[in-house]
Design an enzyme around this catalytic site. Sequence first.
Site, PDB file in Angstrom:
ATOM      1  N   ASP A  42       0.839  -1.200   0.000  1.00 23.01           N
ATOM      2  CA  ASP A  42       0.000   0.000   0.000  1.00 23.01           C
ATOM      3  C   ASP A  42       0.877   1.255   0.000  1.00 23.01           C
ATOM      4  O   ASP A  42       2.057   1.223  -0.364  1.00 23.01           O
ATOM      5  CB  ASP A  42      -0.972  -0.064   1.198  1.00 23.01           C
ATOM      6  CG  ASP A  42      -2.297   0.622   0.936  1.00 23.01           C
ATOM      7  OD1 ASP A  42      -2.326   1.865   1.002  1.00 23.01           O
ATOM      8  OD2 ASP A  42      -3.289  -0.060   0.647  1.00 23.01           O
ATOM      9  N   LYS A  52      -4.101  -1.116  -6.742  1.00 23.99           N
ATOM     10  CA  LYS A  52      -5.140  -0.403  -5.970  1.00 23.99           C
ATOM     11  C   LYS A  52      -5.022   1.067  -6.334  1.00 23.99           C
ATOM     12  O   LYS A  52      -4.002   1.698  -6.058  1.00 23.99           O
ATOM     13  CB  LYS A  52      -4.907  -0.631  -4.476  1.00 23.99           C
ATOM     14  CG  LYS A  52      -5.887   0.107  -3.575  1.00 23.99           C
ATOM     15  CD  LYS A  52      -5.634  -0.276  -2.120  1.00 23.99           C
ATOM     16  CE  LYS A  52      -6.439   0.543  -1.130  1.00 23.99           C
ATOM     17  NZ  LYS A  52      -6.012   0.287   0.257  1.00 23.99           N
ATOM     18  N   ASP A  93      -6.104   4.759  -5.879  1.00 22.91           N
ATOM     19  CA  ASP A  93      -6.738   5.560  -4.830  1.00 22.91           C
ATOM     20  C   ASP A  93      -6.976   7.005  -5.294  1.00 22.91           C
ATOM     21  O   ASP A  93      -6.345   7.483  -6.258  1.00 22.91           O
ATOM     22  CB  ASP A  93      -5.820   5.555  -3.591  1.00 22.91           C
ATOM     23  CG  ASP A  93      -6.614   5.588  -2.295  1.00 22.91           C
ATOM     24  OD1 ASP A  93      -7.761   6.050  -2.323  1.00 22.91           O
ATOM     25  OD2 ASP A  93      -6.069   5.160  -1.263  1.00 22.91           O
ATOM     26  N   ASP A 129     -13.012   2.485   4.271  1.00 28.71           N
ATOM     27  CA  ASP A 129     -11.852   2.331   5.143  1.00 28.71           C
ATOM     28  C   ASP A 129     -12.270   1.720   6.471  1.00 28.71           C
ATOM     29  O   ASP A 129     -11.425   1.395   7.295  1.00 28.71           O
ATOM     30  CB  ASP A 129     -11.205   3.695   5.422  1.00 28.71           C
ATOM     31  CG  ASP A 129     -10.252   4.097   4.306  1.00 28.71           C
ATOM     32  OD1 ASP A 129      -9.992   3.267   3.418  1.00 28.71           O
ATOM     33  OD2 ASP A 129      -9.768   5.254   4.321  1.00 28.71           O
TER      34      ASP A 129
END
Length: 785
Positions: free
Chosen positions: A368, A478, A480, A550
């Site tokens: 991440d 991912k 974002d 989240d």
Amino acid sequence: MISINSEEQVFHLQTLNSSYILKVSDAGHLLNLYYGPRLEHRETLSHLNHTARVKLGSTTAYSSADERYCLETQKLEVGTTGKGDYREPSLHITYCDDGSSTSDFIFDRFELSGDRPDLPGLPHSHSPSEDDLSLTIVLREKLKPVELHLHYTCFVHTDTICRSMTIINRGSEPVVLNKACSASVDLPEAGFEAMHLSGKWIAEGQQQRHSLNKGVFSIGSSRGVSSSSHNPFMALVSPDCTEDYGCCYGFALVYSGNYKITTEVSSYDQTRIMLGVSDLDFAWPLSGGMQFNCPEVLMTFSHGGLNLMSQHFHAHIRQHIIDREWQDKPRPVQANNWEATYFNFDESKLMSLARKAQSLGVELFVLDDGWFANRNDETSGLGNYNEDRKKLPRGLAGISRKIRQLGLQFGLWVEPEMVSVNSDLYEKHPDWAVTSPGREASPGRHQLVLDMSNPSVVDYLYEQLFDTFRRAQVSYVKWDHNRNLSDVYSNHLTAEKQAGFYHRYVLGLYDLLFRLKEAFPGILFENCSSGGNRFDLGMTFFMPQTWISDNTDAHERTKIQQGFSLLYPPCCMSAHVSGHPSHQVLRHTPIESRFNVSCFGLLGYQLDLTTLTTYEEKVIRQQVGFYKKHRALLQQGVFYRLLLPASNQRAWIIMRKDKSEAIVGFFQGLQVSNPTLKTIRLPMLKPDVIYSINSREQYQNIRQYGHLVNKELPVSIKDRGILHGIIANHYLLPVNAESYTMHGDQLQHMGIPIKSQFTGTEITEYVSHFGDFGSRLYHIRCLDC
Ligand code: GLA
């Protein structure tokens, strides 16, 4: 199926269970005669045109040729201003030659085709199947050289009709679009309730339901992203509609930016609903020869309650929105390092996490935020694509290789549309950030947004991402987007185009995504925007799964996943087991409940796996095994929300289409004292077969029982003493197994007989220990199918 009576100018669109009937009025307007349960097609349908044919005191007739024909009481497919329709318009144009804004669009021609309409640059439902047809009805402005192409594609098997509209300026003078909805539907009655999903960060997808009274009600976004404030979806439901009973119409927009969904209950008790790009801060100059494509809208009708509406949407999204590559492919179980480490990691920590993840059965390891230079907290580094060599001495290529050598896939987090002021990119191209001239930019998470309406920015990002994905050999990304837009202005656009900035931003983003998807067809993309701040069908077209919140607390997640399930199937929603207490709400929930909720989505683990107790490790290994064994069912099955009498409980079922196998999840909120006995009814099962029902093997931590363990154990141990700790870390206390064999009709009408809950008196085989936030999974299998 689309049947046309050219003489009567009637168009009958039929899906398996619904009909949508249009007719051109004598004056040339396109009217909606009917939307509801499927009607047999008959040669003549004109008589369904049921509108007021009386002179109405103060209203405006369309023309002196027929004083009984008023646009205000017609069910119109496009609502404009200036000719007596006083409801909210779906289209508003200013004609620049004379500054007028009266529009009057009348029928010109139609085209029928087996292909979907062309919506260049926009996400859309994939090509229909053989049985599906597309109809384009062309309307032309009576005076000005402007055409509307109203597109309808009838997806028979998913009971969905897709609509969109293209506006073409055939003249040489420019026009300005002030509002251009993709679709507008006029229903003949009032009395509907609106259902929609509102929310905020860590509380997305909260179901709302309320009556629609006379006047206008709208939801939408002005944040630049579709946003968690309101998902681009609305259902109009009859007041008696429940999960399994009653009529409802569902509408969803395939779009990721500012949008508006408006309803109006008119003075004459009709209900209009319109969906499209928001008209706030929107003015789109359309010069001669140019066209504007409105994003697609999905519409479905259900006469079997909310579950059936959701199932139509789920089927359509799975078969026609999600990338073909990922339609049936199993999605990997992932481990993500965010809640395990936040920014504080290095290669060795990541490798320990990855090794443990691999030993537990995880398939994909996701690195991440924090892997690139100058990114040790939220304040800097966005825009840098070079690795932080202190954290990753061998770079992305190195860590990726090592992780892949473990037999795991490697995935990476990126936030391409953003830049930190404290970054090389901002230093080089301050003009690429979205800021309004002469004003201090308002910050959001210490970062600015890049100007995606500028093709140079899009090209630059394409090159950086192409290189990064190649270098890191990623199987998964991912993507974002962690702040809403503000101070909106583009240094690249001319003054007259500024008012289209929000839409141009979205088109720039879609352009980048189309190009990346083409270059990397095998990468699994996961959409994220601080969780579900841009969870919509536009992003789902490019990215089959979304990090919907989240908030990883199991109890909060039951609300969020249940809310989003109104529109989205479980295979769109990533759901992770995280540590305890929850990092969002400080709640302690049993690890088995964290899994039971997550497995109704795409399973992942987001906690420090290197600090698990022996007990937790064993439990997780078993969970991953269970998920993989039933993955096809959990990711592709038919999902239902189940009705329960108690407000502190929720239950879901996911079932094979042929009803031969299913998994039921039962989730409890706070334990109540001395609760009454419950059953979970399963009306969707086959009545005339026999099913076995077995609870998933679940375990609990004896810590939960404190000194009460002494009631059960032959030896006495001290609560929270060393021995208690050792036993708790190593010993799995099995939850009382439940196992039944029942006929389908018994499960339909009586239901799974859940055991009595603990009431403080005794712990026996007849008692089930749920406690606060306890849950169970039941595996159901047909024994004679
Ligand atoms: C957002 C995401 C999180 C995580 C962080 C990283 O908040 O929703 O899952 O990726 O960004 O900064």
